[in-house]
Design a protein around this motif. Structure first.
Motif, PDB file in Angstrom:
ATOM      1  N   GLU A 117       0.831  -1.208   0.000  1.00  0.00           N
ATOM      2  CA  GLU A 117       0.000   0.000   0.000  1.00  0.00           C
ATOM      3  C   GLU A 117       0.860   1.249   0.000  1.00  0.00           C
ATOM      4  O   GLU A 117       0.646   2.171  -0.780  1.00  0.00           O
ATOM      5  N   GLY A 118       1.851   1.246   0.888  1.00  0.00           N
ATOM      6  CA  GLY A 118       2.758   2.394   0.967  1.00  0.00           C
ATOM      7  C   GLY A 118       3.553   2.573  -0.306  1.00  0.00           C
ATOM      8  O   GLY A 118       3.638   3.674  -0.858  1.00  0.00           O
ATOM      9  N   ILE A 119       4.100   1.478  -0.794  1.00  0.00           N
ATOM     10  CA  ILE A 119       4.947   1.544  -1.986  1.00  0.00           C
ATOM     11  C   ILE A 119       4.129   2.000  -3.204  1.00  0.00           C
ATOM     12  O   ILE A 119       4.513   2.924  -3.924  1.00  0.00           O
ATOM     13  N   GLY A 120       2.968   1.361  -3.392  1.00  0.00           N
ATOM     14  CA  GLY A 120       2.101   1.755  -4.509  1.00  0.00           C
ATOM     15  C   GLY A 120       1.705   3.222  -4.403  1.00  0.00           C
ATOM     16  O   GLY A 120       1.729   3.955  -5.390  1.00  0.00           O
TER      17      GLY A 120
ATOM     18  N   SER B 121       5.954  10.701  -5.382  1.00  0.00           N
ATOM     19  CA  SER B 121       6.817  11.223  -4.316  1.00  0.00           C
ATOM     20  C   SER B 121       8.009  10.303  -4.043  1.00  0.00           C
ATOM     21  O   SER B 121       8.965  10.686  -3.392  1.00  0.00           O
ATOM     22  N   MET B 122       7.942   9.072  -4.552  1.00  0.00           N
ATOM     23  CA  MET B 122       9.082   8.159  -4.500  1.00  0.00           C
ATOM     24  C   MET B 122       9.260   7.572  -5.882  1.00  0.00           C
ATOM     25  O   MET B 122       8.251   7.230  -6.508  1.00  0.00           O
ATOM     26  N   PRO B 123      10.453   7.364  -6.385  1.00  0.00           N
ATOM     27  CA  PRO B 123      11.726   7.744  -5.798  1.00  0.00           C
ATOM     28  C   PRO B 123      11.834   9.269  -5.682  1.00  0.00           C
ATOM     29  O   PRO B 123      11.182   9.982  -6.431  1.00  0.00           O
TER      30      PRO B 123
HETATM   31  C1  HEM Z   1       6.200   2.766   1.689  1.00  0.00           C
HETATM   32  C2  HEM Z   1       6.890   3.313   0.701  1.00  0.00           C
HETATM   33  C3  HEM Z   1       8.009   4.280   0.886  1.00  0.00           C
HETATM   34  C4  HEM Z   1       8.235   5.149   1.912  1.00  0.00           C
HETATM   35  C5  HEM Z   1       7.373   5.400   3.145  1.00  0.00           C
HETATM   36  C6  HEM Z   1       9.466   5.816   1.630  1.00  0.00           C
HETATM   37  C7  HEM Z   1      10.056   6.765   2.455  1.00  0.00           C
HETATM   38  C8  HEM Z   1      11.310   7.285   2.274  1.00  0.00           C
HETATM   39  C9  HEM Z   1      11.972   8.192   3.165  1.00  0.00           C
HETATM   40  C10 HEM Z   1      11.361   8.718   4.456  1.00  0.00           C
HETATM   41  C11 HEM Z   1      13.188   8.469   2.634  1.00  0.00           C
HETATM   42  C12 HEM Z   1      14.274   9.358   3.250  1.00  0.00           C
HETATM   43  C13 HEM Z   1      13.930  10.783   3.150  1.00  0.00           C
HETATM   44  C14 HEM Z   1      13.977  11.297   1.743  1.00  0.00           C
HETATM   45  O1  HEM Z   1      15.073  11.350   1.161  1.00  0.00           O
HETATM   46  O2  HEM Z   1      12.929  11.710   1.218  1.00  0.00           O
HETATM   47  C15 HEM Z   1      13.302   7.755   1.395  1.00  0.00           C
HETATM   48  C16 HEM Z   1      14.389   7.800   0.570  1.00  0.00           C
HETATM   49  C17 HEM Z   1      14.438   7.220  -0.697  1.00  0.00           C
HETATM   50  N1  HEM Z   1      13.503   6.405  -1.276  1.00  0.00           N
HETATM   51 FE1  HEM Z   1      11.736   5.838  -0.416  1.00  0.00          FE
HETATM   52  N2  HEM Z   1       9.955   5.375   0.430  1.00  0.00           N
HETATM   53  C18 HEM Z   1       9.080   4.437  -0.062  1.00  0.00           C
HETATM   54  C19 HEM Z   1       9.182   3.745  -1.249  1.00  0.00           C
HETATM   55  C20 HEM Z   1      10.188   3.935  -2.178  1.00  0.00           C
HETATM   56  C21 HEM Z   1      10.201   3.356  -3.496  1.00  0.00           C
HETATM   57  C22 HEM Z   1       9.115   2.427  -4.044  1.00  0.00           C
HETATM   58  C23 HEM Z   1      11.333   3.792  -4.130  1.00  0.00           C
HETATM   59  C24 HEM Z   1      11.822   3.530  -5.521  1.00  0.00           C
HETATM   60  C25 HEM Z   1      11.034   3.166  -6.518  1.00  0.00           C
HETATM   61  C26 HEM Z   1      12.038   4.645  -3.196  1.00  0.00           C
HETATM   62  C27 HEM Z   1      13.248   5.277  -3.456  1.00  0.00           C
HETATM   63  C28 HEM Z   1      13.903   6.071  -2.548  1.00  0.00           C
HETATM   64  C29 HEM Z   1      15.185   6.703  -2.803  1.00  0.00           C
HETATM   65  C30 HEM Z   1      16.005   6.621  -4.096  1.00  0.00           C
HETATM   66  C31 HEM Z   1      15.511   7.406  -1.646  1.00  0.00           C
HETATM   67  C32 HEM Z   1      16.773   8.214  -1.398  1.00  0.00           C
HETATM   68  C33 HEM Z   1      16.526   9.634  -1.736  1.00  0.00           C
HETATM   69  C34 HEM Z   1      17.821  10.410  -1.690  1.00  0.00           C
HETATM   70  O3  HEM Z   1      18.358  10.544  -0.598  1.00  0.00           O
HETATM   71  O4  HEM Z   1      18.251  10.853  -2.757  1.00  0.00           O
HETATM   72  N3  HEM Z   1      11.307   4.701  -2.035  1.00  0.00           N
HETATM   73  N4  HEM Z   1      12.156   7.040   1.204  1.00  0.00           N
END
Ligand code: HEM
Length: 216
Positions: free
Chosen positions: A181-184, A191-193
């Motif tokens: 759910e979170g990932i989707g 908002s991600m990546p």
């Molecule tokens: C439940 C799903 C997810 C949550 C709650 C989540 C949350 C976060 C948080 C809190 C950070 C660190 C703070 C930030 O840099 O914004 C982060 C970093 C990151 N996430 Fe996620 N994320 C999720 C899914 C994903 C997915 C599906 C991807 C890739 C397809 C992803 C790729 C990244 C990347 C590349 C970073 C590093 C950003 C940077 O420092 O340049 N994330 N994520």
């Protein structure tokens, strides 16, 4: 968190999912006027009497940015989907009253997809024509699988970042399934990546994987 209608709706895609009775998947693309919106949703109108045009209407809503947060004044894409579960297209509104289309409202416009007399959906709805039966498009394509279709969408940096931040791995099937759910939500909201949203085709593939039952 407050939910509001989004700025504009751009595109509606309807697909009849192969199930018995069939379900109608509605995927909608639109735009919001700032960053920070999330959770695009289609809220279905409920009618006391069936609409004369046979069209089911929805509002395209999303969660506004949190008050006081810093947002960028840029048009951003947003996506929402709805599934009309187990419907009988030919008798959607009652006996002999087929579903004739779908309309989605945003603040500045609305879009309508009509299942007109020439469309495949019309044939399905009225039970006429050669195309009657389960949706061809869904038939022709096998359900995507995690190993072949989904895992390659994640880069090393995505896997490493989320392992460090959240403790789960985007390259491990069970982890992705457990946090789906979170990932989707993050992927669809763009908002991600954090260095940029996925192309729409990848988001669609990811959703198709979910709809297909998240095959390993
Ligand atoms: C439940 C799903 C997810 C949550 C709650 C989540 C949350 C976060 C948080 C809190 C950070 C660190 C703070 C930030 O840099 O914004 C982060 C970093 C990151 N996430 Fe996620 N994320 C999720 C899914 C994903 C997915 C599906 C991807 C890739 C397809 C992803 C790729 C990244 C990347 C590349 C970073 C590093 C950003 C940077 O420092 O340049 N994330 N994520």
């Amino acid at each position: 968190m407050s939910s509001s209608k989004i700025y504009a709706v751009d595109d509606i895609e309807t697909t009849l999912l192969k199930s018995n009775p069939p379900s109608l998947l509605i995927i909608c693309l639109g735009r919001v006027t700032t960053s920070g919106w999330s959770n695009g949703e289609l809220s279905q109108y409920v009618y006391l009497t069936p609409p004369a045009d046979g069209i089911q209407e929805f509002d395209f809503t999303a969660t506004r940015p949190v008050a006081g947060s810093i947002v960028l004044p840029v048009l951003r894409p947003i996506r929402a989907e709805a599934v009309l579960d187990g419907i009988d297209l030919a008798n959607y509104w009652g006996p002999g009253l087929p579903l004739r289309g779908v309309r989605v409202f945003a603040v500045s416009n609305s879009k309508t997809v009509s299942f007109d007399a020439t469309s495949k959906m019309h044939n399905l709805a009225t039970g006429q024509g050669v195309a009657a039966g389960p949706s061809r498009t869904m038939d022709a394509m096998p359900a995507p699988s995690f190993e072949t279709d989904i895992k390659p969408l994640f880069r090393k940096k995505d896997i490493n970042a989320m392992k460090a931040v959240a403790g789960w791995r985007l390259d491990v099937y069970e982890d992705v399934k457990a946090n789906i759910e979170g990932i989707g939500g993050e992927i669809r909201a763009g908002s991600m990546p954090c260095d940029g949203p996925w192309p729409q085709s990848d988001i669609d593939l990811f959703d198709k994987w979910i709809k297909g039952g998240m095959q390993a």
